[in-house]
Scaffold this active site. Sequence first.
Site: not given
Length: 488
Positions: A93-94, A127, A177, A253-254
């Site tokens: 999303g961002r 975002g 990242r 999701d992590n």
Amino acid sequence: MLTIKKSGWNLDNSYAKLPNIFFTKQHPEPVRSPKLVIYNESLAKTLGFTSEILQDHEGVEVFAGNKIPEGAEPLAQAYAGHQFGHFNMLGDGRAVLISEHITPTDERFDIQLKGSGRTPYSRGGDGRAALGPMLREYIMSESMHALGIPTTRSLAVVTTGEEIIRETILPGAILTRVAASHMRVGTFQFAAQWGEIEDLKKLADYAIQRHFPDIDLDDNRYLSLLKGVIRRQASLITKWQLVGFIHGVMNTDNMTISGETIDYGPCAFMDTYDPMTVFSSIDRQGRYAYGNQPSIGGWNLARFAESLLPLLHGDQDKAVEIAQQELSNFSELFKANWISGMRAKLGLFNEEKEDETLFESLLNLMHTFKADFTNTFRSLTMNKLLDGDLYSSTEFLQWKELWEARRKRQEETIEESERLMQSSNPAVIPRNHRVEEALEAAVERGDFSVMERLLTALSNPYEYTQEKADYCTLPPDSDRPYRTYCGT
Ligand code: AMP
Ligand code: MG
């Protein structure tokens, strides 16, 4: 498309070749006036980026998303996830995956910008990301790397020159990242929920090729994939437990397929030992408390196994049986890793049946006397009793005698045992009040020197020096209880 000069990029876009349900092609949204505030020279070097990357402001424009390296096909990834137990459609999303990068030693990494603007998966969000949390991710992830714990890394943080609105107005920032990949348990949940079997198969084949190339020819390669992810997560979560790291938001999701720690939102290191420790402001039930991390790991892996069921066997019942059999190994794997990790922390090379009892009784005493987790092991490593109720208690002194006797029942010398302890017990961790102090100086006053000094100390955490001891003091009581926030 804007291009940049040669600066060491050696890019490839393999994710973009997956079926197109898995992503949306998406450029970062340009920002007004990017400024590089921190850059990871040593990581840049291992990636093979030359110093030219920062020349003429072009590199900064790339880390801000204003320019795209030639040949890159930026995209936002689709995924799903159980957030605090509830299943949702999510996605970047961002964040935008700029491209993959192949290093001079032939390793493949994702280069992703986080805070790079809205995507089709942004839902209500803007975002964007704020400077404080991006610097926090930089500190925590680089510290984890230095501790020897698999993790995504941080290459750079740029400020955007734009303000973002949270509870207050904050300076915007973008983090670059670097990850072995961004595939998550939630990526497989997404495929299982919204894809065809062929899509799921292509994703699983891709994950095998990228993270488990050795199992490529196995008879049941998808079962081997499940085994591999279980093994890596058991190893990862053990490493968290052994240094007192609390992830804080272990949603599916992590949790990565690669076995790297990802998502440094609300994470923090435990100070006072208590299995129920929670720092995250939104974790009101303590779902992701320190002591729950192994069982939540198992729960998440069960969601992964469920997603793989159609690939494990043509017959649903048989597939469930196979998956359950495999999942049942997780807690044993974790336990075995934990016991051998605790042996190292206490300087033990050989195995004795009673070792687990010895470990448990130390932890119970640490709990009773509210001892600091890191400093207790540091104290034992230095063979120096610190101030505090634990160290003056008869129970602890009795335990210490048992441990010393146990240490003598092995061939290795005390010096060898001490060396093992030094390399297993960090002399410094990113203590919450130290991290806050560094962030405050950087964000409020534009002074990055406090953060630079902290990063230097954290880059060599197993070195027992006076400088490290200075970073081991506990926070003033007024700083507790410490709270962390996610989604910022
Ligand atoms: P997280 O809690 O960081 O794992 O994020 C959960 C989901 O929310 C992910 O899909 C993120 O991409 C999304 N998200 C978090 N913050 C924002 C934001 N400011 N704008 C858009 N999406 C966001
Ligand atoms: Mg996340």
